[in-house]
Every structure is written in C-alpha cells, then in structure tokens.
Design a protein around this motif. Structure first.
Motif, mmCIF file in Angstrom:
data_model
loop_
_atom_site.group_PDB
_atom_site.id
_atom_site.type_symbol
_atom_site.label_atom_id
_atom_site.label_comp_id
_atom_site.label_asym_id
_atom_site.label_seq_id
_atom_site.Cartn_x
_atom_site.Cartn_y
_atom_site.Cartn_z
ATOM 1 N N HIS A 73 -1.786 9.396 -2.096
ATOM 2 C CA HIS A 73 -2.751 8.961 -3.112
ATOM 3 C C HIS A 73 -3.084 7.469 -3.041
ATOM 4 O O HIS A 73 -3.797 6.966 -3.906
ATOM 5 C CB HIS A 73 -2.220 9.277 -4.513
ATOM 6 C CG HIS A 73 -2.188 10.736 -4.827
ATOM 7 N ND1 HIS A 73 -1.238 11.580 -4.312
ATOM 8 C CD2 HIS A 73 -2.995 11.509 -5.585
ATOM 9 C CE1 HIS A 73 -1.446 12.817 -4.757
ATOM 10 N NE2 HIS A 73 -2.510 12.797 -5.516
ATOM 11 N N CYS A 74 -2.597 6.771 -2.024
ATOM 12 C CA CYS A 74 -2.788 5.321 -2.024
ATOM 13 C C CYS A 74 -4.223 4.927 -1.681
ATOM 14 O O CYS A 74 -4.689 3.866 -2.096
ATOM 15 C CB CYS A 74 -1.806 4.638 -1.082
ATOM 16 S SG CYS A 74 -2.063 4.978 0.660
ATOM 17 N N ARG A 106 1.254 -2.773 2.031
ATOM 18 C CA ARG A 106 0.384 -3.688 2.754
ATOM 19 C C ARG A 106 -0.697 -4.209 1.826
ATOM 20 O O ARG A 106 -1.437 -3.424 1.239
ATOM 21 C CB ARG A 106 -0.265 -2.968 3.935
ATOM 22 C CG ARG A 106 -0.855 -3.908 4.965
ATOM 23 C CD ARG A 106 -1.258 -3.139 6.187
ATOM 24 N NE ARG A 106 -2.708 -3.059 6.276
ATOM 25 C CZ ARG A 106 -3.341 -2.315 7.167
ATOM 26 N NH1 ARG A 106 -2.667 -1.577 7.995
ATOM 27 N NH2 ARG A 106 -4.651 -2.299 7.209
ATOM 28 N N PRO A 107 -0.815 -5.530 1.674
ATOM 29 C CA PRO A 107 -1.775 -6.065 0.707
ATOM 30 C C PRO A 107 -3.220 -5.830 1.091
ATOM 31 O O PRO A 107 -4.065 -5.604 0.244
ATOM 32 C CB PRO A 107 -1.452 -7.559 0.671
ATOM 33 C CG PRO A 107 -0.780 -7.831 1.976
ATOM 34 C CD PRO A 107 -0.030 -6.585 2.317
ATOM 35 N N GLU A 108 -3.534 -5.881 2.388
ATOM 36 C CA GLU A 108 -4.923 -5.688 2.775
ATOM 37 C C GLU A 108 -5.187 -4.209 3.025
ATOM 38 O O GLU A 108 -4.284 -3.441 3.296
ATOM 39 C CB GLU A 108 -5.277 -6.503 4.021
ATOM 40 C CG GLU A 108 -4.632 -6.026 5.317
ATOM 41 C CD GLU A 108 -3.238 -6.591 5.508
ATOM 42 O OE1 GLU A 108 -2.674 -6.371 6.590
ATOM 43 O OE2 GLU A 108 -2.730 -7.228 4.573
ATOM 44 N N ARG A 109 -6.449 -3.824 2.961
ATOM 45 C CA ARG A 109 -6.830 -2.426 3.124
ATOM 46 C C ARG A 109 -7.773 -2.294 4.307
ATOM 47 O O ARG A 109 -8.721 -3.039 4.453
ATOM 48 C CB ARG A 109 -7.536 -1.917 1.849
ATOM 49 C CG ARG A 109 -8.272 -0.605 2.046
ATOM 50 C CD ARG A 109 -8.774 -0.058 0.719
ATOM 51 N NE ARG A 109 -9.734 -0.911 0.066
ATOM 52 C CZ ARG A 109 -11.034 -0.932 0.371
ATOM 53 N NH1 ARG A 109 -11.499 -0.201 1.349
ATOM 54 N NH2 ARG A 109 -11.856 -1.723 -0.293
ATOM 55 N N MET A 118 1.387 -1.785 -4.005
ATOM 56 C CA MET A 118 2.425 -2.436 -4.800
ATOM 57 C C MET A 118 2.051 -3.894 -5.011
ATOM 58 O O MET A 118 1.513 -4.554 -4.113
ATOM 59 C CB MET A 118 3.783 -2.347 -4.089
ATOM 60 C CG MET A 118 4.438 -0.991 -4.164
ATOM 61 S SD MET A 118 6.092 -0.962 -3.390
ATOM 62 C CE MET A 118 7.003 -2.096 -4.449
ATOM 63 N N ASN A 119 2.332 -4.396 -6.191
ATOM 64 C CA ASN A 119 2.077 -5.796 -6.499
ATOM 65 C C ASN A 119 3.281 -6.607 -6.018
ATOM 66 O O ASN A 119 4.292 -6.731 -6.713
ATOM 67 C CB ASN A 119 1.857 -5.970 -7.998
ATOM 68 C CG ASN A 119 1.499 -7.392 -8.353
ATOM 69 O OD1 ASN A 119 1.092 -8.175 -7.496
ATOM 70 N ND2 ASN A 119 1.648 -7.747 -9.622
ATOM 71 N N VAL A 120 3.156 -7.142 -4.813
ATOM 72 C CA VAL A 120 4.280 -7.865 -4.202
ATOM 73 C C VAL A 120 4.230 -9.323 -4.659
ATOM 74 O O VAL A 120 3.476 -10.137 -4.138
ATOM 75 C CB VAL A 120 4.214 -7.776 -2.666
ATOM 76 C CG1 VAL A 120 5.381 -8.542 -2.051
ATOM 77 C CG2 VAL A 120 4.226 -6.323 -2.226
ATOM 78 N N LEU A 155 4.594 5.771 -11.805
ATOM 79 C CA LEU A 155 4.101 5.630 -13.177
ATOM 80 C C LEU A 155 2.826 4.792 -13.196
ATOM 81 O O LEU A 155 1.872 5.095 -13.917
ATOM 82 C CB LEU A 155 5.179 4.999 -14.054
ATOM 83 C CG LEU A 155 6.420 5.861 -14.315
ATOM 84 C CD1 LEU A 155 7.456 5.075 -15.109
ATOM 85 C CD2 LEU A 155 6.042 7.142 -15.050
ATOM 86 N N HIS A 156 2.781 3.716 -12.381
ATOM 87 C CA HIS A 156 1.558 2.921 -12.280
ATOM 88 C C HIS A 156 0.420 3.762 -11.710
ATOM 89 O O HIS A 156 -0.723 3.687 -12.165
ATOM 90 C CB HIS A 156 1.805 1.702 -11.389
ATOM 91 C CG HIS A 156 2.683 0.659 -12.000
ATOM 92 N ND1 HIS A 156 2.590 0.298 -13.328
ATOM 93 C CD2 HIS A 156 3.670 -0.115 -11.471
ATOM 94 C CE1 HIS A 156 3.491 -0.647 -13.593
ATOM 95 N NE2 HIS A 156 4.161 -0.914 -12.480
ATOM 96 N N LEU A 157 0.737 4.566 -10.698
ATOM 97 C CA LEU A 157 -0.273 5.415 -10.071
ATOM 98 C C LEU A 157 -0.838 6.422 -11.070
ATOM 99 O O LEU A 157 -2.046 6.664 -11.108
ATOM 100 C CB LEU A 157 0.328 6.147 -8.872
ATOM 101 C CG LEU A 157 -0.592 7.112 -8.121
ATOM 102 C CD1 LEU A 157 -1.787 6.374 -7.526
ATOM 103 C CD2 LEU A 157 0.184 7.838 -7.020
#
Length: 288
Positions: free
Chosen positions: A35-36, A75-78, A98-100, A165-167
């Motif tokens: 689901h990302c 990974r921060p970039e998509r 994820m908020n790293v 839970l965030h998702l």
C-alpha cells in the motif's frame, strides 16, 4: 535430568512465540509494502480505479519483503511508477513513507531488520543445533537465546504497527467524500475542453437549466484552444456534441425551433436521485 520435560516444553513454547511474532511482522510488511504507492484514477464514467504499484506481494518471503520495505517505505524519495493510464483518465499517485526524523535511528532499524531475517531463518530452518533435549544446560542456553530475541522482535513489531496505524489514517482520508471532491476536481483540470463546457453549463445556463452547445464550444475554443484542436486524438470524437454525449456527466437534447430547425442544448446531469426524467426545455423564442 528431571527438569528436561519442563525445559522441552518451555523451549517449544518460546520458539513458537518468536516464530509467530515473526509471522506478524511479515504480515505487517506485506500491508505496508503493498500500500505504500497507490495510483487512484477517475475514469470518464466517474468510476475510481485503484492500482497498487507493488503488485501482489502475498508470496514474498520475509527477506524479500524487508528489501522492498527498505527501498520504498523507508526511502524518502519516490520513483514514478510504470503505470499506463488511458487518455481519458486522470489520476493521482499517493505514496506512504515513514517519517525519518533520526537518520541514525533509521540505520539502526534497518540493521535490526537484517538481523531479523537471519534470526528467523535460523529458527525456522536451523534450530536442530539448539534442540538438545538430553542436555539441560544446552536447553537452558536455548531458552536464554529465545528470550533475548523476543524484545528485539517485539520492538520491530511495535514500529511497524505504528506505521500501519498511520496508513489506516491515510486510507480513511482517501475514502472520504472530501477526497472524492479533490480527485474529481483533478479530473476536470486534466480535461480543459470538458472543464470549459462544464463551467458554461454551471454559469451560463438559461433559467430552465439548459445551455447552448454552440456557446459552450466557443468558450472551449477560447479557454483551451490547444486541447480543443486535439479533440479527435484526445477524446476520440470529432464534434463538441459527440464529446458531450460521450460523457455521462452531461445530458444533451435537441430543441425544436418554430421554423422546424433544431439547436442542441446540454446541461450537467443531476446527481442520482435528483432531477428525475429530463426536463423539457422552455419553448423556443421565449427565453434568450
């Protein structure tokens, strides 16, 4: 040796506990990876379609899931997905990451994931070396090993649960009526000729709710000339009337004039349950 039966039971119980918790982690990873990256498209018939970029991950092993998790959710970039959409489709891509906030902490978590793969594989495929039911000391050492693994496995499980839970919160937003409105607005913006026709129907209609196709066409040529000139290639039709008839958002009707000629009218289709049958336009000549 009298404690051996109890030791065997304890080893088996704690082995099962750790393996079950690894399975919970595996299921959590499947949820997050699958689901990302989601593409939601709105077709011309107003039917939303959801495409999960990761595809089917149900058969992926824990090691593969962790590698995918590190390459996507962590990974921060998509990277733009290779998703083909139809010409008449507008869509939006949504990525969950994820908020790293602590890069060093993220590195430690990656290390824990790598450890988990090794630990779980040893439990599932190489546990016989730790199973020595005739040696109480070895069995006690196996219990200590399993107990040392447990909090590390639980910590990984806790982090992934928090992300799920965030998702779920994101999914609730995507399922809301507010998001439907945003997606619909995006669809119209991707189709400027249709948007010009829609704007005219909402702002330039006669008192009876109908407006002239000819006037809507003039506005479309004025507001979106580049899109209108590509009507055949972009929308698959040759005329504005054909375009309006091709989209369920509009209703089209021919109005008979006193001299026997006709002119074509259109309006926005009322929402389901509203409007009922088509209202007859006012008699020709009575309304300018």
């Amino acid at each position: 040796m009298g404690e051996a039966p109890n030791l065997k039971i304890e080893v088996l119980w704690k082995l099962g506990r750790n393996l079950v918790n690894c399975q919970v982690i595996e299921r959590s990873l499947k949820t997050l990876v699958s689901h990302c990256d989601v593409v939601v498209t709105m077709r011309a018939d107003d039917v939303p379609t959801t495409v999960y970029v990761a595809g089917d991950v149900s058969g992926n092993t824990l090691g593969i899931l962790i590698e995918k998790f590190k390459a996507t959710v962590l990974r921060p970039e998509r990277k733009e997905p290779d998703v083909v959409t139809e010409q008449r489709t507008s869509g939006a891509m949504f990525s969950f990451r994820m908020n790293v906030v602590d890069p060093e902490g993220a590195k430690r978590f990656v290390a824990e994931l790598d450890w988990l793969v090794c630990a779980r594989n040893k439990l599932a495929h190489a546990f016989l070396e730790h199973w020595q039911p005739d040696d109480d000391e070895r069995m006690a050492g196996t219990i200590r090993m399993l107990d040392e693994q447990n909090p590390r496995i639980a910590a990984i499980q806790s982090v992934l649960l928090e992300q799920i839970l965030h998702l779920h919160s994101v999914n609730q937003v995507l399922a809301s009526s507010e998001f439907d409105a945003v997606l619909e607005a995006a669809w119209w913006n991707e189709c400027p000729t249709l948007k010009a026709l829609k704007d005219h129907a909402e702002q330039g209609a006669r008192p009876d709710g109908w407006c002239y196709v000819s006037r809507g066409a003039e506005l479309a040529w004025a507001q979106a000339p580049d899109d209108a000139v590509q009507m055949r290639d972009r929308y698959g039709v040759r005329t504005f009337t054909e375009l309006l008839r091709a989209y369920p958002d509009f209703e089209v009707m021919d109005e008979v004039l006193p001299n026997g000629a006709t002119r074509t009218l259109y309006r926005m289709r009322p929402p389901a349950g509203e409007g009922g049958a088509l209202d007859e336009p006012a008699p020709a000549g009575t309304v300018s």
